[in-house]
Scaffold this active site. Structure first.
Site, short mmCIF file in Angstrom:
data_model
loop_
_atom_site.label_atom_id
_atom_site.label_comp_id
_atom_site.label_asym_id
_atom_site.label_seq_id
_atom_site.Cartn_x
_atom_site.Cartn_y
_atom_site.Cartn_z
N LYS A 112 42.51 86.07 78.26
CA LYS A 112 41.78 85.55 77.10
C LYS A 112 40.28 85.55 77.37
O LYS A 112 39.48 85.90 76.50
CB LYS A 112 42.28 84.16 76.73
CG LYS A 112 43.65 84.25 76.09
CD LYS A 112 44.21 82.93 75.64
CE LYS A 112 45.53 83.18 74.93
NZ LYS A 112 46.56 82.24 75.29
N LYS A 193 55.32 97.35 70.02
CA LYS A 193 56.07 96.10 70.08
C LYS A 193 55.73 95.23 68.86
O LYS A 193 54.57 95.13 68.49
CB LYS A 193 55.68 95.35 71.36
CG LYS A 193 56.40 94.03 71.52
CD LYS A 193 55.76 93.16 72.58
CE LYS A 193 56.36 91.77 72.51
NZ LYS A 193 55.51 90.66 72.76
N LYS A 196 52.78 89.31 66.00
CA LYS A 196 51.88 88.80 64.96
C LYS A 196 50.48 89.37 65.13
O LYS A 196 49.81 89.72 64.17
CB LYS A 196 51.79 87.28 65.04
CG LYS A 196 52.75 86.59 64.12
CD LYS A 196 52.87 85.13 64.47
CE LYS A 196 53.79 84.97 65.61
NZ LYS A 196 54.77 84.04 65.79
P1 ADP Z 1 53.79 87.27 69.06
O1 ADP Z 1 53.64 88.47 69.98
O2 ADP Z 1 54.17 87.68 67.70
O3 ADP Z 1 52.57 86.36 69.10
P2 ADP Z 1 54.95 85.29 70.77
O4 ADP Z 1 54.20 85.80 71.95
O5 ADP Z 1 54.50 84.00 70.15
O6 ADP Z 1 55.00 86.43 69.64
O7 ADP Z 1 56.48 85.18 71.20
C1 ADP Z 1 57.33 84.06 70.97
C2 ADP Z 1 58.70 84.42 71.52
O8 ADP Z 1 59.25 85.57 70.84
C3 ADP Z 1 58.69 84.79 73.01
O9 ADP Z 1 59.88 84.31 73.60
C4 ADP Z 1 58.68 86.30 72.99
O10 ADP Z 1 59.24 86.86 74.15
C5 ADP Z 1 59.54 86.63 71.75
N1 ADP Z 1 59.09 87.90 71.16
C6 ADP Z 1 57.91 88.11 70.53
N2 ADP Z 1 57.82 89.39 70.09
C7 ADP Z 1 58.98 90.01 70.47
C8 ADP Z 1 59.51 91.34 70.31
N3 ADP Z 1 58.83 92.28 69.65
N4 ADP Z 1 60.72 91.60 70.82
C9 ADP Z 1 61.44 90.65 71.48
N5 ADP Z 1 61.01 89.39 71.65
C10 ADP Z 1 59.80 89.06 71.17
#
Ligand code: ADP
Ligand code: TRP
Length: 327
Positions: A112, A193, A196
């Site tokens: 970050k 991947k 958000k």
């Molecule tokens: P984002 O990347 O959308 O910000 P987060 O990092 O907040 O998502 O992830 C929250 C949870 O969801 C974690 O346990 C993460 O491993 C899972 N997760 C997020 N994106 C994926 C994905 N594309 N495939 C599988 N698991 C995911």
């Protein structure tokens, strides 16, 4: 019987990646023999949130999502992090046995800062609060995504430092990567991947026209339906694999591989995809709407979860206070 604990960031609408990677395995674990604690990490969210209404709404949305998607809140404890303020005191006790160097090595913090974010003290000490979350409930297993493993290892280090100084107080937790997590990541609509932060995500509860529009964004090429194709190389099939029964999936793949007249085009496959999503999440969407209309029930569930979780945190804090000479 193990104690399983995980924290969920209140960061907006959960997408298919969150569902398959986190929510579904959390709900499944809560249906088993282990004691599961799932909390909404609202203290942590304050390292960035400056919008009280948005934080309140996003926190409530996590609860709605988990309850709608089948979490049994009589078995699992679902609560807000900030309803168990004992974790803040445990965080202080841990901070006092933690070297600056440990926190300076945190990947998530370093990333970050490298991206230009000017860190506040809360962001720097984020892993200490996370360790307190984990250690406050005598957790054995902590299901997390890959990016959070280092934080769980830091919790192990902090527990060991405290125990070395003051005797055996904290139980050593282990990170747990759900199987789905080890397997393929859920792809985004663009093939990267799903995340958000990439804007390529699909809300679990999307429906109707908006759902069809989102599914239409799944990237394809411009080959006509008749051209035989390898479904293993098609992004669309990586989504269909998440939703269709094996027999139906095999049939679609075969028709695509064969090509020729009558082979399904991308539009056809996307239509099936949208239907499959509606079928899978339709009942949960209705449950979510019911809960949305009954805020008192959601408040009751969160308060009940916090009450049960707090009993554990109070006991652990009491142990820690006695051990280090505060009593
Ligand atoms: P984002 O990347 O959308 O910000 P987060 O990092 O907040 O998502 O992830 C929250 C949870 O969801 C974690 O346990 C993460 O491993 C899972 N997760 C997020 N994106 C994926 C994905 N594309 N495939 C599988 N698991 C995911
Ligand atoms: N840091 C976690 C995340 O970003 C959320 C979290 C906070 C957490 N405290 C925790 C996860 C304790 C597991 C255990 O996803």
């Amino acid at each position: 019987m193990k104690t399983v604990l995980s924290g969920i960031q209140p960061s907006g609408r959960p997408h298919l990646g969150n569902y398959f990677g986190a929510i579904r395995p959390h709900v499944a674990m809560a249906a088993g023999a282990d004691t599961c604690l799932y909390f909404i990490a609202d203290y942590h969210a304050l390292t960035t949130s400056r919008d009280p209404a948005a934080l309140r709404e996003a926190s409530r949305d996590v609860a709605l999502t988990y309850l709608a998607l089948g979490l049994d809140a009589d078995r699992a404890m679902l609560f807000r992090q900030s309803d168990v303020p004992e974790v803040l005191e445990i965080a202080w006790l841990l901070a006092c046995v933690t070297g600056m160097g440990l926190l300076e090595r945190a990947h998530s913090y370093k990333d970050k800062v490298a991206k230009g974010l000017v860190p506040n003290v809360g962001l720097f000490t984020y892993p200490v609060l996370m360790a307190a979350d984990i250690l406050a409930y005598d957790s054995d297993l902590v299901p997390v995504g890959k990016d959070q493993i280092q934080h769980v290892e830091m919790a192990q280090d902090m527990a060991a430092s405290f125990n070395a100084a003051f005797g055996p107080v904290f139980r050593r937790p282990e990170p747990l990567m759900p199987r789905e997590e080890l397997q393929a990541k859920v792809p985004g609509l663009d093939g990267e991947k799903m995340s958000k932060s990439y804007g390529n995500d699909l809300w679990v509860f999307e429906s109707g026209k908006k759902l069809r529009q989102a599914v239409n964004r799944i990237v394809t090429d411009s080959e006509p339906p008749e051209t035989p194709k390898d479904p293993e190389k098609m992004l669309l099939f990586r989504f269909l694999e998440l939703f269709l029964e094996p027999a139906e999936l095999a049939e679609w793949k075969e028709r695509v591989r064969r090509g020729g007249p009558g082979a399904p085009g991308y539009g056809h496959l996307k239509q099936r995809m949208a239907e499959a999503i509606e079928t899978r999440f339709g009942p949960a969407r209705l449950r979510r709407e019911e809960l949305l209309a009954d805020p008192a029930e959601v408040d009751r569930i969160l308060a009940h979860g916090a009450e049960r979780a707090r009993v554990r945190a109070v006991a652990v804090l009491d142990r820690a206070r006695r051990a280090c000479g505060l009593r």
